[in-house]
Scaffold this motif. Structure first.
Motif, short mmCIF file in Angstrom:
data_model
loop_
_atom_site.label_atom_id
_atom_site.label_comp_id
_atom_site.label_asym_id
_atom_site.label_seq_id
_atom_site.Cartn_x
_atom_site.Cartn_y
_atom_site.Cartn_z
N VAL A 8 37.19 65.28 37.23
CA VAL A 8 36.99 63.88 36.86
C VAL A 8 38.29 63.12 37.08
CG1 VAL A 8 36.51 62.31 34.94
CG2 VAL A 8 35.21 64.42 35.18
N LYS A 9 38.18 61.92 37.63
CA LYS A 9 39.34 61.07 37.88
C LYS A 9 39.12 59.73 37.20
CE LYS A 9 39.73 63.30 42.34
NZ LYS A 9 38.43 63.77 42.70
N PHE A 10 40.20 58.96 37.04
CA PHE A 10 40.14 57.69 36.34
C PHE A 10 40.65 56.56 37.22
CE2 PHE A 10 40.48 60.97 33.21
CZ PHE A 10 39.65 60.56 32.18
N GLU A 11 39.98 55.42 37.19
CA GLU A 11 40.55 54.21 37.77
C GLU A 11 41.48 53.62 36.73
OE1 GLU A 11 39.13 51.33 40.15
OE2 GLU A 11 37.60 52.51 41.15
N ALA A 12 42.34 52.70 37.13
CA ALA A 12 43.23 52.02 36.19
C ALA A 12 42.39 51.20 35.19
CB ALA A 12 44.18 51.10 36.93
N VAL A 13 42.86 51.14 33.96
CA VAL A 13 42.18 50.34 32.93
C VAL A 13 42.26 48.86 33.33
CG1 VAL A 13 42.25 49.63 30.51
CG2 VAL A 13 42.72 52.00 31.13
N ARG A 14 41.16 48.16 33.16
CA ARG A 14 41.14 46.71 33.32
C ARG A 14 41.04 46.11 31.93
NH1 ARG A 14 40.30 49.75 37.83
NH2 ARG A 14 39.88 48.54 39.67
N GLU A 15 41.92 45.16 31.60
CA GLU A 15 41.88 44.56 30.27
C GLU A 15 42.29 43.10 30.33
OE1 GLU A 15 44.46 47.13 28.06
OE2 GLU A 15 46.21 45.98 28.56
N MET A 16 41.84 42.37 29.31
CA MET A 16 42.18 40.96 29.20
C MET A 16 42.40 40.64 27.73
SD MET A 16 40.08 37.59 30.55
CE MET A 16 40.11 38.17 32.25
N GLN A 26 34.94 35.30 33.93
CA GLN A 26 36.21 35.54 34.60
C GLN A 26 36.26 36.98 35.06
OE1 GLN A 26 38.35 33.91 30.93
NE2 GLN A 26 39.85 33.73 32.56
N LEU A 27 36.87 37.20 36.23
CA LEU A 27 37.03 38.55 36.75
C LEU A 27 37.95 39.34 35.82
CD1 LEU A 27 36.56 40.60 39.04
CD2 LEU A 27 38.57 39.60 40.17
N LEU A 28 37.52 40.53 35.44
CA LEU A 28 38.32 41.40 34.58
C LEU A 28 39.16 42.30 35.48
CD1 LEU A 28 38.99 42.33 31.70
CD2 LEU A 28 37.12 43.95 31.90
N GLY A 29 40.42 41.97 35.68
CA GLY A 29 41.29 42.75 36.55
C GLY A 29 40.84 42.68 38.00
N THR A 30 41.02 43.78 38.71
CA THR A 30 40.60 43.85 40.11
C THR A 30 39.24 44.54 40.19
OG1 THR A 30 41.77 45.93 40.38
CG2 THR A 30 42.98 43.92 40.96
N ALA A 31 38.59 44.36 41.33
CA ALA A 31 37.28 45.00 41.53
C ALA A 31 37.43 46.52 41.49
CB ALA A 31 36.69 44.57 42.86
N LEU A 32 36.42 47.19 40.97
CA LEU A 32 36.39 48.65 40.99
C LEU A 32 36.18 49.09 42.43
CD1 LEU A 32 34.14 49.10 37.85
CD2 LEU A 32 36.60 49.46 38.00
N THR A 33 36.86 50.15 42.85
CA THR A 33 36.86 50.53 44.25
C THR A 33 36.02 51.77 44.57
OG1 THR A 33 38.88 51.82 43.94
CG2 THR A 33 39.14 49.52 44.62
N ILE A 84 33.72 43.33 37.65
CA ILE A 84 33.21 43.14 36.29
C ILE A 84 33.77 41.82 35.77
CG2 ILE A 84 33.20 44.04 33.94
CD1 ILE A 84 33.31 46.84 35.13
N TYR A 85 32.87 41.02 35.21
CA TYR A 85 33.24 39.70 34.69
C TYR A 85 32.92 39.67 33.20
CZ TYR A 85 32.99 38.63 39.65
OH TYR A 85 33.17 38.64 41.01
N ILE A 86 33.72 38.93 32.44
CA ILE A 86 33.47 38.80 31.00
C ILE A 86 33.62 37.35 30.56
CG2 ILE A 86 34.21 41.16 30.49
CD1 ILE A 86 36.85 39.96 29.39
N LYS A 87 32.97 37.04 29.43
CA LYS A 87 33.11 35.72 28.81
C LYS A 87 32.76 35.84 27.34
CE LYS A 87 28.44 33.85 29.36
NZ LYS A 87 27.63 32.75 29.88
#
Length: 106
Positions: A8-16, A26-33, A84-87
């Motif tokens: 199992v591997k992890f992408e970087a955490v996206r946070e606001m 609003q876009l939460l960090g960068t797009a998941l790749t 991922i977008y949040i509001k």
């Protein structure tokens, strides 16, 4: 004991931070790749947060001071790659905390 599964591997955490969240998506960090199997949503803010994968539709609700975990690998499914977008559902008077997304992939 041997392991026959994939690592199992992890992408970087996206946070606001709560102070940066608005009532518009609003876009939460960068797009998941990558395609991912586990999605962790953490809301330490004092307000309810909507999550969208298309920047317009309220697709998930994460209430204040809660978190949600989705394990798609169990059923051999996956999500992504995507943005991922949040509001805020309704912005609190004095927002505190943060919202974070973590994903795991193989």
């Amino acid at each position: 004991m041997s392991n026959t599964g994939a690592r199992v591997k992890f992408e970087a955490v996206r946070e606001m931070a709560a102070a940066s969240i608005t009532t518009s998506y609003q876009l939460l960090g960068t797009a998941l790749t990558r395609n991912y199997y586990t999605l962790l949503l953490t809301n330490t803010t004092n307000g309810d947060i909507y999550v969208s994968f298309d920047n317009s539709t309220d697709q998930m609700l994460v209430p204040a001071s809660t978190g949600r975990v989705f394990d798609y690998k169990t059923n051999d499914m996956y999500l992504g790659p995507e943005s991922i977008y949040i509001k805020w559902d309704s912005a609190p008077g004095a927002p505190t905390g943060l919202f974070a997304v973590e994903v795991q992939y193989v």
